[in-house]
Enzyme design. Structure first.
Site, short mmCIF file in Angstrom:
data_model
loop_
_atom_site.label_atom_id
_atom_site.label_comp_id
_atom_site.label_asym_id
_atom_site.label_seq_id
_atom_site.Cartn_x
_atom_site.Cartn_y
_atom_site.Cartn_z
N ASN A 191 -42.23 73.43 -59.87
CA ASN A 191 -41.00 73.79 -59.18
C ASN A 191 -40.22 72.51 -58.91
OD1 ASN A 191 -42.09 72.57 -56.81
ND2 ASN A 191 -42.99 74.51 -56.17
N LYS A 192 -39.06 72.63 -58.29
CA LYS A 192 -38.20 71.46 -58.11
C LYS A 192 -38.89 70.37 -57.28
CE LYS A 192 -33.70 72.06 -57.44
NZ LYS A 192 -32.37 72.26 -56.79
N LYS A 193 -39.58 70.78 -56.21
CA LYS A 193 -40.26 69.81 -55.34
C LYS A 193 -41.35 69.07 -56.10
CE LYS A 193 -42.75 69.61 -50.91
NZ LYS A 193 -44.07 69.17 -51.37
N GLU A 194 -42.15 69.80 -56.87
CA GLU A 194 -43.23 69.18 -57.65
C GLU A 194 -42.68 68.25 -58.71
OE1 GLU A 194 -46.35 72.96 -57.20
OE2 GLU A 194 -44.91 72.86 -58.86
N ASP A 259 -46.86 82.30 -59.94
CA ASP A 259 -47.96 82.88 -60.72
C ASP A 259 -47.42 83.89 -61.73
OD1 ASP A 259 -49.70 81.40 -59.16
OD2 ASP A 259 -50.10 83.04 -57.77
#
Length: 461
Positions: A191-194, A259
């Site tokens: 995701n964007k944060k990761e 998921d």
């Protein structure tokens, strides 16, 4: 494509952090006399598959022949996973199988209690040997990493190397800031944060998104580079950057959306579906999931139902809309207008307005209201037609029709966080600005107006 996919049963193998998601549903209606805390009366408990097990559940729901490989502890949660998943699990004595207990009250999560052991497993070699024994029969491999110690660098590298040698796609849902252990995979789905943590970027806005997603592809030798952007959709870099817009109409719980995304992508790649089409389908699956509460799976029937759902469902009266807004802690953006003949200027204006918050509501003048404001010859299109045209845009979340000359009463009723108008209101009083803490003025695209379009049509006659 849905018809074709719904008839397929690809064999897909999942390795990762298999978990148990427990939901304790409570009634919280009083404060404890002992301390200033809520008293929760347990109503029921609901045990579900979580983490890699939720990916398994999604793939099974889609129709895949799924096989789980993992390591669990000699505890109740480990036993639950073995009883509910087809696969093989190595048992590490004394290890705690991840168990997440969510305390729910009035459809809201108020607390989560975790039991887990996140140290690296002691059975790396045994897990790799088990994978080597099974892999040849599968069409795709999913690594579902929740940083609980199963997918060590050694395990990841061995799995990717073996699968790559057999030309079997490996899809990874990554965790942590170091993606080097996933090098050589077919794709990652951060995701964007990761992605920001892995790239060491400050943001992924504008040009940074393309730079970042391309860097991930190059740095980790990926076939495709993907970043999930939550409400903005899925960004894909293959030969260039493409974005599959998000499809969700109503968001209740984002648990398990990632998921579902990787499950759909794995199912599609196992059936050799073109990657961007796979991303679009993954978005639709995520839209189904976030409209429910908790970790849930998605089926092709549900996706088919979602795709056939009319955008007319985005047209609400103010009472319906207020009820929906109360169920979600979202930043609400409100704008209004006649939108009689929707043109390019309107589209860019509404797109910019959506970026200011989470939910964009468009207040639409009724036919009677437009007639009073614009004259007897207007509107050109009926209020229902205008509402449907606006609702058809993915960046418009809801349309509400009002009959008054101004939206003051509607703004007072809905109490949005941000009020948006065109930049031509710079020296004018924006109706409702005294009720809202933040007002934003957006520049219009030059040369576009409904009046000019009408005049142009008349001139051609």
């Amino acid at each position: 494509m849905l018809e074709f996919l719904s008839q397929q049963k690809p064999k897909i193998l999942i390795i990762g952090d298999f978990m148990v998601d427990n939901y304790t549903w409570c009634d919280c209606s009083r404060i404890s006399p002992e301390a200033p805390v809520l008293v929760a009366k347990t109503l029921k408990e609901d045990k579900r598959l979580g983490g890699a097990a939720n990916v398994y559940a999604n793939l099974k729901s889609l129709g895949a022949d799924v096989f789980a490989l993992g390591v669990v502890g000699d505890d109740k949660s480990g036993k639950f996973l073995q009883e509910n998943l087809k696969g093989e699990f190595l048992i590490q004595k004394g290890r705690k199988t991840p168990f997440k207990n969510r305390i729910m009250a009035h459809n809201q999560q108020v607390l989560r209690l975790d039991e887990e052991d996140i140290s690296e497993i002691l059975l790396e070699n045994e897990l790799i040997a088990l994978f080597d024994e099974k892999i040849k029969d599968f069409k795709a491999v999913v690594l579902s990493d929740y940083a609980k110690g199963i997918l060590t660098p050694k395990v990841c590298k061995a799995v990717i190397k073996k699968a790559k040698a057999l030309n079997i796609p490996v899809l990874v849902d990554p965790k942590g800031s170091d993606f080097s252990k996933y090098s050589g995979a077919t794709l990652l789905t951060p995701n964007k944060k990761e992605a920001l943590e892995a790239l060491k970027f400050e943001n992924l806005e504008g040009e940074n998104l393309e730079k970042g997603i391309k860097k991930l592809k190059e740095d980790f030798s990926l076939r495709y580079s993907i970043i999930t952007l939550s409400e903005a959709g899925i960004a894909l870099f293959n030969e260039g950057l493409k974005i599959a817009p998000a499809k969700a109409l109503e968001v209740y719980d984002v648990t398990g959306a990632g998921d579902s995304v990787i499950a759909v992508l794995a199912f599609c790649l196992a059936n050799e579906i073109e990657i961007f089409k796979a991303c679009e389908l993954a978005n639709e699956a995520a839209a189904v999931v976030v409209s429910k509460i908790g970790s849930v799976s998605v089926s092709f029937d549900e996706i088919r139902s979602f795709k056939s759902m009319s955008f007319e469902k985005k047209i609400k009266n103010k009472e319906e809309l207020l009820t929906l807004l109360k169920q979600n802690d979202k930043k609400i953006v409100f704008t209004n207008g006649c939108f009689d003949i929707v043109h390019f200027g309107h589209i860019k204006y509404l797109e910019k307005a959506k970026r200011l918050g989470d939910v964009l509501i468009v207040g639409l003048n009724s036919d009677a209201s437009v007639k009073r404001l614009k004259g007897e010859s207007r509107p050109v299109n009926s209020e229902f037609q205008r509402a449907c045209m606006l609702a058809a845009f993915y960046f418009v979340d809801f349309v509400v029709i009002f009959d008054e000359d101004t939206p003051l009463e509607l703004i007072s009723f809905l109490k949005p966080d941000i009020l948006v108008k065109g930049a031509d209101y710079k020296d004018k009083l924006v109706v409702g600005s005294n009720l809202i803490s933040r007002v934003e003025l957006i520049d219009f695209e030059e040369g576009f107006s409904t009046s000019k379009i009408i005049e142009k049509i008349k001139d051609k006659k």
